[in-house]
Scaffold this active site. Structure first.
Site, PDB file in Angstrom:
ATOM      1  N   GLY A 177       0.791  -1.244   0.000  1.00  0.00           N
ATOM      2  CA  GLY A 177       0.000   0.000   0.000  1.00  0.00           C
ATOM      3  C   GLY A 177       0.816   1.285   0.000  1.00  0.00           C
ATOM      4  O   GLY A 177       0.246   2.374  -0.007  1.00  0.00           O
ATOM      5  N   TYR A 210      -3.477 -11.801 -17.747  1.00  0.00           N
ATOM      6  CA  TYR A 210      -2.799 -13.046 -18.129  1.00  0.00           C
ATOM      7  C   TYR A 210      -2.932 -14.131 -17.060  1.00  0.00           C
ATOM      8  O   TYR A 210      -2.355 -15.212 -17.189  1.00  0.00           O
ATOM      9  CB  TYR A 210      -1.348 -12.816 -18.582  1.00  0.00           C
ATOM     10  CG  TYR A 210      -0.392 -12.172 -17.600  1.00  0.00           C
ATOM     11  CD1 TYR A 210      -0.068 -12.765 -16.384  1.00  0.00           C
ATOM     12  CD2 TYR A 210       0.237 -10.970 -17.925  1.00  0.00           C
ATOM     13  CE1 TYR A 210       0.832 -12.196 -15.509  1.00  0.00           C
ATOM     14  CE2 TYR A 210       1.150 -10.374 -17.054  1.00  0.00           C
ATOM     15  CZ  TYR A 210       1.443 -10.998 -15.842  1.00  0.00           C
ATOM     16  OH  TYR A 210       2.345 -10.425 -14.977  1.00  0.00           O
TER      17      TYR A 210
HETATM   18  C1  HXC Z   1      15.891 -12.492 -13.892  1.00  0.00           C
HETATM   19  C2  HXC Z   1      15.885 -11.863 -11.690  1.00  0.00           C
HETATM   20  C3  HXC Z   1      15.497 -10.542 -12.042  1.00  0.00           C
HETATM   21  C4  HXC Z   1      15.327 -10.253 -13.428  1.00  0.00           C
HETATM   22  C5  HXC Z   1      15.691 -10.653  -9.888  1.00  0.00           C
HETATM   23  N1  HXC Z   1      15.990 -11.864 -10.340  1.00  0.00           N
HETATM   24  N2  HXC Z   1      15.389  -9.820 -10.897  1.00  0.00           N
HETATM   25  N3  HXC Z   1      16.061 -12.820 -12.595  1.00  0.00           N
HETATM   26  N4  HXC Z   1      15.527 -11.242 -14.309  1.00  0.00           N
HETATM   27  N5  HXC Z   1      14.977  -9.045 -13.840  1.00  0.00           N
HETATM   28  C6  HXC Z   1      16.397 -13.022  -9.565  1.00  0.00           C
HETATM   29  C7  HXC Z   1      17.631 -12.762  -8.736  1.00  0.00           C
HETATM   30  O1  HXC Z   1      18.819 -12.929  -9.481  1.00  0.00           O
HETATM   31  C8  HXC Z   1      17.494 -13.827  -7.644  1.00  0.00           C
HETATM   32  O2  HXC Z   1      17.841 -15.091  -8.100  1.00  0.00           O
HETATM   33  C9  HXC Z   1      15.978 -13.876  -7.419  1.00  0.00           C
HETATM   34  O3  HXC Z   1      15.377 -13.345  -8.607  1.00  0.00           O
HETATM   35  C10 HXC Z   1      15.542 -13.031  -6.239  1.00  0.00           C
HETATM   36  O4  HXC Z   1      16.009 -11.709  -6.444  1.00  0.00           O
HETATM   37  P1  HXC Z   1      16.217 -10.689  -5.238  1.00  0.00           P
HETATM   38  O5  HXC Z   1      16.588  -9.377  -5.831  1.00  0.00           O
HETATM   39  O6  HXC Z   1      17.108 -11.287  -4.212  1.00  0.00           O
HETATM   40  O7  HXC Z   1      14.740 -10.684  -4.621  1.00  0.00           O
HETATM   41  P2  HXC Z   1      13.989  -9.620  -3.735  1.00  0.00           P
HETATM   42  O8  HXC Z   1      14.947  -8.626  -3.149  1.00  0.00           O
HETATM   43  O9  HXC Z   1      13.115 -10.404  -2.836  1.00  0.00           O
HETATM   44  O10 HXC Z   1      13.098  -8.789  -4.809  1.00  0.00           O
HETATM   45  C11 HXC Z   1      11.982  -9.384  -5.424  1.00  0.00           C
HETATM   46  C12 HXC Z   1      11.860  -8.981  -6.894  1.00  0.00           C
HETATM   47  C13 HXC Z   1      11.938  -7.430  -7.056  1.00  0.00           C
HETATM   48  C14 HXC Z   1      10.552  -9.549  -7.392  1.00  0.00           C
HETATM   49  C15 HXC Z   1      13.022  -9.598  -7.654  1.00  0.00           C
HETATM   50  O11 HXC Z   1      11.744  -7.075  -8.421  1.00  0.00           O
HETATM   51  C16 HXC Z   1      10.905  -6.717  -6.208  1.00  0.00           C
HETATM   52  O12 HXC Z   1      11.199  -6.372  -5.056  1.00  0.00           O
HETATM   53  N6  HXC Z   1       9.681  -6.484  -6.752  1.00  0.00           N
HETATM   54  C17 HXC Z   1       8.593  -5.866  -5.987  1.00  0.00           C
HETATM   55  C18 HXC Z   1       7.785  -4.899  -6.770  1.00  0.00           C
HETATM   56  C19 HXC Z   1       7.361  -5.307  -8.166  1.00  0.00           C
HETATM   57  O13 HXC Z   1       7.892  -6.288  -8.723  1.00  0.00           O
HETATM   58  N7  HXC Z   1       6.416  -4.540  -8.749  1.00  0.00           N
HETATM   59  C20 HXC Z   1       5.933  -4.794 -10.055  1.00  0.00           C
HETATM   60  C21 HXC Z   1       4.652  -5.501 -10.001  1.00  0.00           C
HETATM   61  S1  HXC Z   1       3.977  -5.298 -11.583  1.00  0.00           S
HETATM   62  P3  HXC Z   1      19.302 -15.775  -7.769  1.00  0.00           P
HETATM   63  O14 HXC Z   1      19.212 -17.139  -8.387  1.00  0.00           O
HETATM   64  O15 HXC Z   1      20.336 -14.887  -8.432  1.00  0.00           O
HETATM   65  O16 HXC Z   1      19.421 -15.799  -6.279  1.00  0.00           O
HETATM   66  C22 HXC Z   1       2.971  -6.498 -12.019  1.00  0.00           C
HETATM   67  C23 HXC Z   1       2.202  -6.133 -13.294  1.00  0.00           C
HETATM   68  C24 HXC Z   1       1.566  -7.265 -13.992  1.00  0.00           C
HETATM   69  O17 HXC Z   1       2.848  -7.500 -11.398  1.00  0.00           O
HETATM   70  C25 HXC Z   1       0.826  -6.930 -15.260  1.00  0.00           C
HETATM   71  C26 HXC Z   1       1.209  -5.771 -16.082  1.00  0.00           C
HETATM   72  C27 HXC Z   1       0.304  -5.478 -17.255  1.00  0.00           C
HETATM   73  P1  NAP Z   2       4.367  -1.575  -7.256  1.00  0.00           P
HETATM   74  O1  NAP Z   2       4.236  -0.129  -6.955  1.00  0.00           O
HETATM   75  O2  NAP Z   2       5.732  -2.138  -7.446  1.00  0.00           O
HETATM   76  O3  NAP Z   2       3.570  -2.385  -6.151  1.00  0.00           O
HETATM   77  C1  NAP Z   2       3.985  -3.595  -5.586  1.00  0.00           C
HETATM   78  C2  NAP Z   2       3.982  -3.446  -4.089  1.00  0.00           C
HETATM   79  O4  NAP Z   2       4.181  -4.721  -3.490  1.00  0.00           O
HETATM   80  C3  NAP Z   2       5.074  -2.509  -3.562  1.00  0.00           C
HETATM   81  O5  NAP Z   2       4.497  -1.564  -2.704  1.00  0.00           O
HETATM   82  C4  NAP Z   2       6.011  -3.435  -2.784  1.00  0.00           C
HETATM   83  O6  NAP Z   2       6.543  -2.757  -1.637  1.00  0.00           O
HETATM   84  C5  NAP Z   2       5.059  -4.560  -2.393  1.00  0.00           C
HETATM   85  N1  NAP Z   2       5.770  -5.824  -2.177  1.00  0.00           N
HETATM   86  C6  NAP Z   2       6.608  -6.461  -3.021  1.00  0.00           C
HETATM   87  N2  NAP Z   2       7.090  -7.574  -2.463  1.00  0.00           N
HETATM   88  C7  NAP Z   2       6.524  -7.645  -1.229  1.00  0.00           C
HETATM   89  C8  NAP Z   2       6.633  -8.588  -0.164  1.00  0.00           C
HETATM   90  N3  NAP Z   2       7.411  -9.662  -0.251  1.00  0.00           N
HETATM   91  N4  NAP Z   2       5.902  -8.352   0.958  1.00  0.00           N
HETATM   92  C9  NAP Z   2       5.112  -7.273   1.064  1.00  0.00           C
HETATM   93  N5  NAP Z   2       4.969  -6.356   0.089  1.00  0.00           N
HETATM   94  C10 NAP Z   2       5.681  -6.544  -1.045  1.00  0.00           C
HETATM   95  O7  NAP Z   2       3.576  -1.934  -8.607  1.00  0.00           O
HETATM   96  P2  NAP Z   2       2.046  -1.686  -9.037  1.00  0.00           P
HETATM   97  O8  NAP Z   2       2.053  -1.515 -10.504  1.00  0.00           O
HETATM   98  O9  NAP Z   2       1.406  -0.647  -8.193  1.00  0.00           O
HETATM   99  O10 NAP Z   2       1.373  -3.109  -8.737  1.00  0.00           O
HETATM  100  C11 NAP Z   2       0.334  -3.263  -7.786  1.00  0.00           C
HETATM  101  C12 NAP Z   2      -0.502  -4.474  -8.142  1.00  0.00           C
HETATM  102  O11 NAP Z   2      -1.135  -4.288  -9.401  1.00  0.00           O
HETATM  103  C13 NAP Z   2       0.281  -5.777  -8.269  1.00  0.00           C
HETATM  104  O12 NAP Z   2      -0.488  -6.845  -7.762  1.00  0.00           O
HETATM  105  C14 NAP Z   2       0.447  -5.945  -9.756  1.00  0.00           C
HETATM  106  O13 NAP Z   2       0.625  -7.282 -10.140  1.00  0.00           O
HETATM  107  C15 NAP Z   2      -0.905  -5.415 -10.203  1.00  0.00           C
HETATM  108  N6  NAP Z   2      -0.965  -5.002 -11.616  1.00  0.00           N
HETATM  109  C16 NAP Z   2      -0.343  -3.870 -12.016  1.00  0.00           C
HETATM  110  C17 NAP Z   2      -0.480  -3.483 -13.339  1.00  0.00           C
HETATM  111  C18 NAP Z   2       0.148  -2.216 -13.845  1.00  0.00           C
HETATM  112  O14 NAP Z   2       0.047  -1.942 -15.037  1.00  0.00           O
HETATM  113  N7  NAP Z   2       0.744  -1.398 -13.016  1.00  0.00           N
HETATM  114  C19 NAP Z   2      -1.215  -4.269 -14.230  1.00  0.00           C
HETATM  115  C20 NAP Z   2      -1.821  -5.433 -13.762  1.00  0.00           C
HETATM  116  C21 NAP Z   2      -1.713  -5.788 -12.440  1.00  0.00           C
HETATM  117  P3  NAP Z   2       7.962  -3.096  -0.959  1.00  0.00           P
HETATM  118  O15 NAP Z   2       8.967  -3.081  -2.049  1.00  0.00           O
HETATM  119  O16 NAP Z   2       8.137  -2.012   0.076  1.00  0.00           O
HETATM  120  O17 NAP Z   2       7.812  -4.432  -0.319  1.00  0.00           O
END
Ligand code: HXC
Ligand code: NAP
Length: 290
Positions: A23, A155
């Protein structure tokens, strides 16, 4: 066109305490801001407490209401249970859980390490199930009604290359949403989902369209209505689904994507590349006068 106006009437969420995972940023924050405007109080959680603290302060200053920031990694059940306990202690009862936290990135699947695949599965599927189970068990034990709203993607049912862990996890969340909608309805617990199309956020764009990709793959071009979503449009839908106005909506997934996924699915949808002059010629060739 109304893109940036709140839709529900004033006070529509008054008295509701709403927990939003993820959030502090992006769509979770935008939905939270609108819930506050409508009279709700919030608990916002994610891993980064500094981000949550700053967001909570800004939200309360701009929108009023009460926002409790709590650090919680949804992958860790101890942290989830502690977060729920702290939130319940502060608010007494939590009425709504918005499962919004997610992790994602693009990659050819064969390049993913086991840990990379599991990381996304753990945040999205395990994280959502742990929050859901913790909240649901508590609501059932206390005979309290509750509402789940889960953020998935389109998806979740089409699947998608290059984001396979996310697709698999979101499909699981959708199945859980529909399953619990039936199983837990007897306890007064509703479960719904929203499948958003492209809504620009720093979190999603930086991971799904890194570097120059955003110039090469303009997401708006894939959307029949010709644009990406505005956060308020999603917030309006989310507010409706967590409000009592939607109390007969249960087990539904509402798509808000301007027709994007259907455009990819319809066999002949790419015929919009045919220019008008060619349609004119085709009409003539089947005997219609020019
Ligand atoms: C390949 C990757 C990678 C990448 C990380 N990894 N990024 N592999 N390509 N781009 C690998 C790392 O090498 C590691 O594997 C493992 O994933 C874990 O990575 P960490 O960085 O240690 O993980 P962590 O710190 O827990 O971070 C999690 C994360 C990061 C998912 C990798 O991106 C994150 O914090 N995301 C949170 C927010 C987010 O993703 N928001 C977007 C949501 S959008 P190894 O083997 O090296 O240990 C969404 C939209 C959907 O969902 C639809 C859109 C239309
Ligand atoms: P975002 O800002 O990156 O939101 C993801 C949030 O999840 C961040 O606040 C992150 O905060 C939190 N998070 C990640 N890992 C977590 C963990 N292990 N525990 C607790 N919190 C965690 O991206 P967003 O675009 O707003 O996405 C929000 C939602 O919308 C997601 O479910 C995504 O799949 C969905 N969605 C987004 C889009 C788009 O176009 N933006 C389209 C379809 C669906 P911390 O890093 O502080 O943990």
């Amino acid at each position: 066109m109304i893109l940036n106006e709140g839709m529900l009437k004033e006070g529509a969420l008054k008295g509701k305490n709403i927990l939003i995972t993820g959030g502090g940023t992006g769509l979770g924050r935008s939905m939270g801001e609108y819930f506050l405007e409508l009279g709700a109080n919030l608990i916002i959680t994610s891993r980064k407490l500094d981000v949550l603290n700053a967001t909570a302060e800004e939200m309360m200053k701009e929108k009023g209401g009460k926002v409790l920031p709590l650090a919680c990694d949804v992958r860790e059940i101890d942290q989830v249970e502690k977060m729920w306990e702290d939130a319940t202690k502060e608010f007494g009862q939590i009425h709504v859980v918005l499962n919004n936290a997610a992790g994602n990135f693009i990659s050819p699947t064969e390049r993913l390490s086991t840990n990379a695949f599991n990381t996304v599965l753990d945040i999205v599927l395990k994280g959502t199930s742990q929050v859901t189970l913790t909240a649901g068990k508590d609501w059932i034990a206390k005979k309290q009604n509750g509402t789940f709203l889960n953020i998935v993607t389109t998806y979740a049912w089409t699947g998608s290359g290059y984001v396979v862990p996310s697709a698999a996890a979101k499909a699981g969340v959708l199945a859980m949403t529909r399953s619990l909608a039936v199983e837990w309805a007897k306890y007064g617990i509703r479960s719904n989902a929203i499948a958003p199309g492209p809504f620009p956020t720093e979190g999603a764009w930086s991971r799904l369209l890194p570097g120059d990709l955003v110039k090469k793959f303009d997401p708006a071009k894939k959307v029949p209505v010709g644009r990406v979503g505005e956060h308020q449009e999603l917030a309006n839908l989310a507010a409706y689904l967590v409000s009592d106005f939607s109390s007969f909506v249960n087990g539904e997934v509402m798509t808000i994507d301007g027709g994007e996924w259907l455009k990819g699915a319809g066999e002949f949808n790419n015929l919009d590349q045919i220019p008008q002059e060619m349609w004119d010629m085709l009409e003539v060739s089947r005997g219609k006068k020019a």
